[in-house]
Design a protein around this motif. Sequence first.
Motif, mmCIF file in Angstrom:
data_model
loop_
_atom_site.group_PDB
_atom_site.id
_atom_site.type_symbol
_atom_site.label_atom_id
_atom_site.label_comp_id
_atom_site.label_asym_id
_atom_site.label_seq_id
_atom_site.Cartn_x
_atom_site.Cartn_y
_atom_site.Cartn_z
ATOM 1 N N MET A 150 5.536 9.808 -5.974
ATOM 2 C CA MET A 150 6.348 10.899 -5.440
ATOM 3 C C MET A 150 7.756 10.870 -6.041
ATOM 4 O O MET A 150 8.296 11.907 -6.433
ATOM 5 C CB MET A 150 6.416 10.816 -3.916
ATOM 6 C CG MET A 150 6.993 12.074 -3.315
ATOM 7 S SD MET A 150 6.863 12.094 -1.526
ATOM 8 C CE MET A 150 8.487 11.547 -1.094
ATOM 9 N N THR A 151 8.332 9.675 -6.123
ATOM 10 C CA THR A 151 9.674 9.548 -6.693
ATOM 11 C C THR A 151 9.677 9.999 -8.151
ATOM 12 O O THR A 151 10.566 10.724 -8.594
ATOM 13 C CB THR A 151 10.160 8.084 -6.594
ATOM 14 O OG1 THR A 151 10.127 7.705 -5.228
ATOM 15 C CG2 THR A 151 11.572 7.915 -7.117
ATOM 16 N N SER A 207 0.806 -1.225 0.000
ATOM 17 C CA SER A 207 0.000 0.000 0.000
ATOM 18 C C SER A 207 0.838 1.273 0.000
ATOM 19 O O SER A 207 0.391 2.314 -0.454
ATOM 20 C CB SER A 207 -0.960 0.002 1.186
ATOM 21 O OG SER A 207 -0.217 -0.172 2.364
ATOM 22 N N ASP A 208 2.059 1.208 0.514
ATOM 23 C CA ASP A 208 2.941 2.385 0.463
ATOM 24 C C ASP A 208 3.455 2.634 -0.950
ATOM 25 O O ASP A 208 3.865 3.734 -1.287
ATOM 26 C CB ASP A 208 4.197 2.169 1.352
ATOM 27 C CG ASP A 208 3.921 2.443 2.819
ATOM 28 O OD1 ASP A 208 2.944 3.144 3.117
ATOM 29 O OD2 ASP A 208 4.699 1.944 3.655
ATOM 30 N N PHE A 209 3.442 1.551 -1.736
ATOM 31 C CA PHE A 209 4.176 1.606 -2.993
ATOM 32 C C PHE A 209 3.683 2.671 -3.956
ATOM 33 O O PHE A 209 4.467 3.460 -4.470
ATOM 34 C CB PHE A 209 4.170 0.240 -3.692
ATOM 35 C CG PHE A 209 4.906 0.248 -4.997
ATOM 36 C CD1 PHE A 209 6.285 0.156 -5.023
ATOM 37 C CD2 PHE A 209 4.214 0.390 -6.194
ATOM 38 C CE1 PHE A 209 6.980 0.196 -6.228
ATOM 39 C CE2 PHE A 209 4.898 0.426 -7.407
ATOM 40 C CZ PHE A 209 6.284 0.329 -7.416
ATOM 41 N N GLU A 210 2.360 2.742 -4.163
ATOM 42 C CA GLU A 210 1.852 3.641 -5.197
ATOM 43 C C GLU A 210 2.195 5.100 -4.908
ATOM 44 O O GLU A 210 2.683 5.826 -5.770
ATOM 45 C CB GLU A 210 0.354 3.479 -5.374
ATOM 46 C CG GLU A 210 -0.121 4.315 -6.548
ATOM 47 C CD GLU A 210 -1.500 3.954 -7.040
ATOM 48 O OE1 GLU A 210 -2.191 3.178 -6.352
ATOM 49 O OE2 GLU A 210 -1.856 4.469 -8.106
ATOM 50 N N TYR A 211 1.976 5.507 -3.670
ATOM 51 C CA TYR A 211 2.267 6.887 -3.279
ATOM 52 C C TYR A 211 3.759 7.190 -3.437
ATOM 53 O O TYR A 211 4.144 8.210 -4.006
ATOM 54 C CB TYR A 211 1.810 7.096 -1.826
ATOM 55 C CG TYR A 211 2.162 8.451 -1.266
ATOM 56 C CD1 TYR A 211 1.424 9.576 -1.615
ATOM 57 C CD2 TYR A 211 3.235 8.608 -0.379
ATOM 58 C CE1 TYR A 211 1.747 10.823 -1.103
ATOM 59 C CE2 TYR A 211 3.568 9.847 0.134
ATOM 60 C CZ TYR A 211 2.818 10.949 -0.229
ATOM 61 O OH TYR A 211 3.145 12.176 0.276
#
Length: 165
Positions: free
Chosen positions: A110-111, A102-106
């Motif tokens: 951002m990157t 779940s952290d991945f998409e954000y």
Amino acid sequence: MEMMTRIGIYPGSFDPLTLGHLDIIERSLHVVDELIIAVSNNDKKNHMFDADSRVKLIHETINLLNEDSKKRITVEKFDHLLVDYTKSKNSNIIIRGLRAVSDFEYEFLMTGMNRTIDKDVETIFLMSSEKYHFISSRFIKEIHRLGGDISKSVPKPVLDFLKKI
Ligand code: ADP
């Protein structure tokens, strides 16, 4: 050959600092020589703690680490564009932590955005120990508000601070 000092920036809200954040901080020191913990001071985010309190709690927690780690860490507030701030610190390394998918998409977005602003800044993702995967500042605040036990999720200075409010 002259060795270059690698400076990493670990940006975040740290509202408040958790053992998950602390785990990422300690792991970062395996990758960079110096780490700047950059506490975002963005009024648009609804923070529970003001930036000065968030910085103070990080300082108190860092103070409990060993001398070598302490020497290599600084804590600062920042309210600039992250890539500009990173450059201004003579760094091109942003550190972020990953817990679940779940952290991945954000983080991915951002990157990518940061890269469109400055292609020379690299983001390095570190995975926290599995015992910290479920810790988030958001849940800490909620559990604390409802009177739950958060002693296994935050460093002692944060726990003491939360007990007082
Ligand atoms: P932000 O508002 O910038 O996401 P946070 O304080 O929530 O700030 O998080 C800062 C960074 O630390 C993010 O990269 C986040 O994914 C990471 N992080 C937070 N909690 C954990 C944890 N328990 N394990 C690993 N990484 C974490």
